[in-house]
Write a protein that holds these residues in place. Structure first.
Motif, mmCIF file in Angstrom:
data_model
loop_
_atom_site.group_PDB
_atom_site.id
_atom_site.type_symbol
_atom_site.label_atom_id
_atom_site.label_comp_id
_atom_site.label_asym_id
_atom_site.label_seq_id
_atom_site.Cartn_x
_atom_site.Cartn_y
_atom_site.Cartn_z
ATOM 1 N N TYR A 188 14.451 5.512 11.015
ATOM 2 C CA TYR A 188 14.182 6.568 11.985
ATOM 3 C C TYR A 188 14.200 7.954 11.355
ATOM 4 O O TYR A 188 13.529 8.872 11.829
ATOM 5 C CB TYR A 188 15.180 6.490 13.139
ATOM 6 N N GLN A 189 14.953 8.114 10.288
ATOM 7 C CA GLN A 189 15.023 9.406 9.618
ATOM 8 C C GLN A 189 14.020 9.536 8.480
ATOM 9 O O GLN A 189 13.925 10.589 7.850
ATOM 10 C CB GLN A 189 16.446 9.623 9.079
ATOM 11 N N GLY A 190 13.277 8.472 8.198
ATOM 12 C CA GLY A 190 12.299 8.518 7.118
ATOM 13 C C GLY A 190 12.943 8.724 5.764
ATOM 14 O O GLY A 190 12.436 9.476 4.924
ATOM 15 N N ASP A 191 14.064 8.054 5.527
ATOM 16 C CA ASP A 191 14.826 8.240 4.296
ATOM 17 C C ASP A 191 14.110 7.616 3.102
ATOM 18 O O ASP A 191 13.886 6.401 3.055
ATOM 19 C CB ASP A 191 16.212 7.603 4.458
ATOM 20 N N ASP A 192 13.769 8.434 2.114
ATOM 21 C CA ASP A 192 13.066 7.937 0.928
ATOM 22 C C ASP A 192 13.940 7.066 0.035
ATOM 23 O O ASP A 192 13.440 6.447 -0.912
ATOM 24 C CB ASP A 192 12.526 9.119 0.102
ATOM 25 N N ASN A 193 15.232 7.014 0.304
ATOM 26 C CA ASN A 193 16.134 6.200 -0.505
ATOM 27 C C ASN A 193 16.260 4.773 0.020
ATOM 28 O O ASN A 193 17.023 3.979 -0.518
ATOM 29 C CB ASN A 193 17.519 6.840 -0.558
ATOM 30 N N LEU A 194 15.504 4.447 1.073
ATOM 31 C CA LEU A 194 15.498 3.098 1.622
ATOM 32 C C LEU A 194 14.561 2.211 0.812
ATOM 33 O O LEU A 194 13.436 2.601 0.485
ATOM 34 C CB LEU A 194 15.045 3.125 3.089
ATOM 35 N N SER A 195 15.026 1.005 0.483
ATOM 36 C CA SER A 195 14.199 0.029 -0.210
ATOM 37 C C SER A 195 14.596 -1.361 0.258
ATOM 38 O O SER A 195 15.581 -1.533 0.980
ATOM 39 C CB SER A 195 14.355 0.163 -1.730
ATOM 40 N N LEU A 196 13.823 -2.353 -0.115
ATOM 41 C CA LEU A 196 14.119 -3.745 0.230
ATOM 42 C C LEU A 196 14.244 -4.549 -1.052
ATOM 43 O O LEU A 196 13.539 -4.291 -2.025
ATOM 44 C CB LEU A 196 13.013 -4.344 1.105
ATOM 45 N N GLN A 197 15.117 -5.546 -1.014
ATOM 46 C CA GLN A 197 15.295 -6.384 -2.184
ATOM 47 C C GLN A 197 15.104 -7.847 -1.789
ATOM 48 O O GLN A 197 15.546 -8.278 -0.727
ATOM 49 C CB GLN A 197 16.698 -6.175 -2.771
ATOM 50 N N SER A 198 14.419 -8.606 -2.660
ATOM 51 C CA SER A 198 14.131 -9.999 -2.353
ATOM 52 C C SER A 198 13.890 -10.769 -3.637
ATOM 53 O O SER A 198 13.531 -10.192 -4.670
ATOM 54 C CB SER A 198 12.901 -10.099 -1.445
ATOM 55 N N THR A 199 14.060 -12.100 -3.560
ATOM 56 C CA THR A 199 13.714 -12.952 -4.688
ATOM 57 C C THR A 199 12.314 -13.529 -4.535
ATOM 58 O O THR A 199 11.869 -14.312 -5.374
ATOM 59 C CB THR A 199 14.711 -14.120 -4.815
ATOM 60 N N THR A 200 11.655 -13.195 -3.442
ATOM 61 C CA THR A 200 10.299 -13.671 -3.207
ATOM 62 C C THR A 200 9.368 -12.488 -2.982
ATOM 63 O O THR A 200 9.814 -11.364 -2.752
ATOM 64 C CB THR A 200 10.256 -14.599 -1.981
ATOM 65 N N VAL A 201 8.089 -12.739 -3.027
ATOM 66 C CA VAL A 201 7.102 -11.679 -2.804
ATOM 67 C C VAL A 201 7.140 -11.277 -1.331
ATOM 68 O O VAL A 201 7.037 -12.116 -0.435
ATOM 69 C CB VAL A 201 5.695 -12.151 -3.191
ATOM 70 N N ILE A 202 7.297 -9.996 -1.081
ATOM 71 C CA ILE A 202 7.345 -9.491 0.291
ATOM 72 C C ILE A 202 6.400 -8.309 0.445
ATOM 73 O O ILE A 202 5.921 -7.758 -0.547
ATOM 74 C CB ILE A 202 8.777 -9.050 0.681
ATOM 75 N N LYS A 203 6.151 -7.953 1.692
ATOM 76 C CA LYS A 203 5.345 -6.787 2.013
ATOM 77 C C LYS A 203 6.246 -5.788 2.731
ATOM 78 O O LYS A 203 6.426 -5.864 3.949
ATOM 79 C CB LYS A 203 4.158 -7.182 2.889
ATOM 80 N N PRO A 204 6.829 -4.850 1.996
ATOM 81 C CA PRO A 204 7.814 -3.929 2.582
ATOM 82 C C PRO A 204 7.300 -3.176 3.802
ATOM 83 O O PRO A 204 8.011 -3.065 4.802
ATOM 84 C CB PRO A 204 8.121 -2.979 1.421
ATOM 85 N N LYS A 205 6.070 -2.659 3.722
ATOM 86 C CA LYS A 205 5.526 -1.890 4.840
ATOM 87 C C LYS A 205 5.455 -2.754 6.098
ATOM 88 O O LYS A 205 5.822 -2.318 7.194
ATOM 89 C CB LYS A 205 4.145 -1.349 4.480
#
Length: 276
Positions: A188-205
Motif C-alpha cells: 500500500y505504501q509502494g515500498d521499493d524495499n519489498l521483494s519476493l523470494q522463491s525456489t521456483t520461477v514466479i511472476k512477482p507483479k
C-alpha cells in the motif's frame, strides 16, 4: 537429498514499483499493548513427533544456517507435494492425512498447503499458525474472497514471517523475511524495499496484484495444539474503522472471533508465545 536440489533463491528488486499505491485505508493501532497470549504445542507433542520422523524433517533442514533457510526448505517440500486444486478437500483436515492422500494423487487447496506447512514447522520447534486472509468485500463477493497462508515465528529474527506454500513464496522487506502485515503495508505504501523470494520461477507483479485484495482481514487461532480437541478461539485483525464481517461470499457464516485493530494482539512477542 531434497536440500541438494534447492535452486538459488532470487531476490526481485523494487517489486512494489509494479503495484501502484492507492489511498491508505489500512491503518492499525501500533501503540497499544496487549495481554493476550498465544499457545503452541511443543515439538515433543506425540503427533508432531510422528510427523517429523515419518517425513524425515530433520534431514530436510540439516546444515541450514538460519531459520529463514529452514523455512524455505520446508516450504519448498510442501509446495511440491501436490498440484493446487481449489475445489478438492481431504477426508480429514490434519497434515498427516493430507500428505498421505496427496501421495495417492489427491490435490488440495491453499488451506491444506497452510495446514501442512504449519504442522511441519511446529514439528521442528517453531511456533507456527494458519493465517486466513479475507477481502474487504468478503460479504458480497461470490467467490475468491479468501486465501490461506502460514505464519511462523523465527527465533533468530525474533519476529513473525509469512510463507505462502501454495505459491512457494516468502515476502522480503529490506532483505529480511516479512510477515503478512508488513507485506500489506509495503504494497500500500509502494515500498521499493519489498521483494519476493522463491525456489521456483514466479511472476512477482502477478502475485502482488493477486494477493493485494486479500490483505484486509487477518484471522488465526490463539490456541495451536495438535490433540484436535483444543480451544478453537479465533482472533481477527482488522483495520481501524472496518466493519465486522458476518458472512463469507454471501452465504457462509463467518465464525466468531475476538476482533482487534491492535497489532500487539495479533503479533505476540516472544514473552506472549507460550509453549504447552
Amino acid at each position: 537429498m531434497l536440500r541438494n536440489r534447492l535452486q538459488r533463491f532470487k531476490l526481485f528488486k523494487k517489486i512494489s514499483s509494479l503495484v501502484a499505491p492507492i489511498d491508505q485505508r489500512i491503518d492499525f493501532d501500533k501503540q497499544a499493548l496487549s495481554v493476550l497470549e498465544s499457545h503452541f504445542a511443543s515439538d515433543q507433542d506425540e503427533y508432531l513427533t510422528q510427523f517429523r520422523i515419518k517425513y524425515a524433517l530433520d534431514e530436510l533442514i540439516e546444515s541450514a544456517s538460519t531459520d529463514t533457510v529452514r523455512l524455505q526448505r520446508v516450504m519448498h517440500w510442501v509446495h511440491h507435494l501436490w498440484q493446487h486444486n481449489g475445489q478438492n478437500t481431504p477426508s480429514q483436515n490434519d497434515a498427516m492425512t493430507i500428505v498421505e492422500e496427496a501421495a495417492q494423487g489427491q490435490q488440495f487447496r491453499c488451506v491444506e498447503y497452510a495446514i501442512v506447512l504449519a504442522t511441519a514447522l511446529a514439528a521442528l520447534g517453531f511456533p507456527a499458525r494458519i493465517l486466513s486472509l479475507m477481502t474487504q468485500n468478503v460479504e458480497h463477493k461470490r467467490s475468491g474472497a479468501g486465501h490461506v497462508v502460514t505464519e511462523v515465528y523465527l527465533h533468530d529474527l525474533a519476529k513473525w514471517v509469512m510463507a505462502d506454500a501454495q505459491w512457494n513464496i516468502m515476502p522480503m522487506l529490506n532483505q529480511q523475511a516479512a510477515n503478512a502485515l508488513e507485506l500489506t503495508q509495503a504494497i500500500y505504501q509502494g515500498d521499493d524495499n519489498l521483494s519476493l523470494q522463491s525456489t521456483t520461477v514466479i511472476k512477482p507483479k502477478y502475485y502482488l496484484k493477486w494477493i493485494k485484495p486479500y490483505l484486509y482481514y487477518f484471522t488465526t487461532r490463539l490456541e495451536h495444539r495438535y490433540d484436535f480437541n483444543a480451544n478453537a478461539t479465533q482472533i481477527r485483525l482488522m483495520p481501524i474503522g472496518a466493519k465486522t464481517p458476518k458472512v463469507f461470499q454471501r452465504k457462509y457464516p463467518i465464525s466468531a472471533a475476538t476482533m482487534t485493530h491492535i497489532l500487539a494482539d495479533f503479533y505476540p512477542d516472544k514473552d506472549r508465545i507460550k509453549i504447552i
